[in-house]
Motif scaffolding. Sequence first.
Motif, short mmCIF file in Angstrom:
data_model
loop_
_atom_site.label_atom_id
_atom_site.label_comp_id
_atom_site.label_asym_id
_atom_site.label_seq_id
_atom_site.Cartn_x
_atom_site.Cartn_y
_atom_site.Cartn_z
N ALA A 116 0.83 -1.21 0.00
CA ALA A 116 0.00 0.00 0.00
C ALA A 116 0.86 1.25 0.00
N LEU A 117 2.00 1.23 0.71
CA LEU A 117 2.91 2.37 0.71
C LEU A 117 3.47 2.62 -0.68
N ILE A 118 3.87 1.53 -1.36
CA ILE A 118 4.42 1.66 -2.71
C ILE A 118 3.37 2.19 -3.66
N GLN A 119 2.17 1.65 -3.56
CA GLN A 119 1.08 2.07 -4.44
C GLN A 119 0.75 3.55 -4.22
N HIS A 120 0.72 3.97 -2.97
CA HIS A 120 0.42 5.37 -2.67
C HIS A 120 1.55 6.28 -3.16
N ALA A 121 2.80 5.85 -3.00
CA ALA A 121 3.93 6.66 -3.44
C ALA A 121 3.91 6.86 -4.94
N ALA A 122 3.58 5.81 -5.70
CA ALA A 122 3.52 5.95 -7.16
C ALA A 122 2.32 6.80 -7.58
N GLY A 123 1.20 6.66 -6.86
CA GLY A 123 -0.01 7.39 -7.24
C GLY A 123 0.06 8.87 -6.95
N THR A 124 0.92 9.29 -6.04
CA THR A 124 1.03 10.71 -5.68
C THR A 124 2.22 11.39 -6.34
N SER A 125 2.76 10.77 -7.38
CA SER A 125 3.94 11.34 -8.05
C SER A 125 3.57 12.28 -9.18
N ALA A 126 2.27 12.45 -9.44
CA ALA A 126 1.79 13.36 -10.49
C ALA A 126 2.38 13.03 -11.86
N GLY A 127 2.57 11.74 -12.10
CA GLY A 127 3.07 11.32 -13.40
C GLY A 127 4.54 11.59 -13.64
N ASN A 128 5.27 11.99 -12.61
CA ASN A 128 6.70 12.28 -12.74
C ASN A 128 7.50 11.05 -12.38
N ALA A 129 8.33 10.55 -13.31
CA ALA A 129 9.07 9.31 -13.10
C ALA A 129 10.07 9.45 -11.96
N GLN A 130 10.80 10.56 -11.91
CA GLN A 130 11.78 10.74 -10.84
C GLN A 130 11.09 10.83 -9.48
N ALA A 131 9.97 11.54 -9.43
CA ALA A 131 9.24 11.66 -8.17
C ALA A 131 8.72 10.31 -7.70
N ALA A 132 8.29 9.46 -8.63
CA ALA A 132 7.80 8.14 -8.25
C ALA A 132 8.90 7.32 -7.60
N CYS A 133 10.10 7.32 -8.19
CA CYS A 133 11.22 6.58 -7.60
C CYS A 133 11.58 7.13 -6.23
N ASP A 134 11.66 8.45 -6.12
CA ASP A 134 12.02 9.07 -4.84
C ASP A 134 10.98 8.74 -3.76
N ASN A 135 9.70 8.85 -4.11
CA ASN A 135 8.65 8.60 -3.13
C ASN A 135 8.68 7.15 -2.63
N ILE A 136 8.95 6.21 -3.55
CA ILE A 136 8.97 4.80 -3.16
C ILE A 136 10.13 4.52 -2.21
N VAL A 137 11.31 5.04 -2.54
CA VAL A 137 12.48 4.81 -1.68
C VAL A 137 12.30 5.48 -0.33
N TYR A 138 11.81 6.72 -0.33
CA TYR A 138 11.63 7.44 0.93
C TYR A 138 10.57 6.79 1.81
N ALA A 139 9.54 6.21 1.17
CA ALA A 139 8.46 5.59 1.95
C ALA A 139 8.96 4.39 2.73
N HIS A 140 10.01 3.71 2.25
CA HIS A 140 10.54 2.53 2.93
C HIS A 140 11.92 2.77 3.53
N GLY A 141 12.42 3.96 3.41
CA GLY A 141 13.79 4.19 3.85
C GLY A 141 13.96 4.38 5.33
#
Length: 337
Positions: free
Chosen positions: A158-183
């Motif tokens: 759910a954390l990964i899914q939320h991180a990708a969904g809140t990236s506003a379609g930005n590829a770099q933001a999606a990667c950053d959000n996923i790593v930060y969510a589990h970091g």
Amino acid sequence: MIALSGARVGLAMGQIARRGLRASVDTGRFRTAFATLARMDLAPDELLAHLDDVTHNIQQEDEASAAAGENTRVGEARCLYAVYDPITGGIATASADWPPPLTTAPDGTTSPVGVPVGPGLGHHSSYELSRTTLEPHTLLTFYSASMLHPAHGDDAFALIQHAAGTSAGNAQAACDNIVYAHGRPRSRPRRRYRPDRGGQAARPRRLRVLDVAPGPRRCRRLQDASPRPVGSMAAGRSRLATELVVSELVTNVLTHATGNPRVRLIRGEHLTVEVSDDSTTSPHLRHARAQDENGRGRFIAATLASRWGTRYGEEGKTIWVEQDLSPQESGLRASAR
């Protein structure tokens, strides 16, 4: 990410369940084998089957080294491989014990791609292929399998899914959000960074393409490489070279293969000419003698190309030739984006 023929792109993530210097060596071996198999234009399920054999061979070598007193066992290896076609928007995916990627629509709706997850590599297994068509402006996101470890809790996905969904379609933001969510989990706020955690995201786009599928009466006319369709994709010296490539490849089909030739021109980073037929015979490059009256078609096409090769499909094969665009054409294409 691996550039494939026909402007397609291969995307892969993988992991070896060990660390240290030996893991770096094994990673290099897997990268070399993977890139070699990918550039053979194998389907994802076929590639994983071949990589499974490679893994088994490496394990046998490691067992022989272990018998000699060396600790070199490769351990568990797993990966995911997907091939995106920018012309059809389709993506073909196969998994070896790796979670499926996520697709994020422009409105933020995020869902996993339906990919059958097979066993890890090295078990003499077979893998299933999944095909999906991506809608325009969709964000495609991969993430490390270790992020779904039970230690991260039931809400890891759910954390990964939320991180990708809140990236506003930005590829770099999606990667950053996923790593930060589990970091930095709440229970251990000072936990150090884990190198086996990461993400890969891409925004697939469509390319301009021209298809010519003539009937029997028009096949011979393609040998003249009609300037009208070629001129719409290339200009200047590129146009002359493209006309010659189309003419030679179509002539080869009419002479040596079966079925009507199907011509496709793809304009992306390069201008790609594809000529398909119904034959599965493997063509080869000949070096004709001075007195020979034929046998130079593939040689001419290869000389005018920056890359060329053959790709096999369910019905016949495709010979593809990539040509570099002139600076003027590249400038026009860049300004039109």
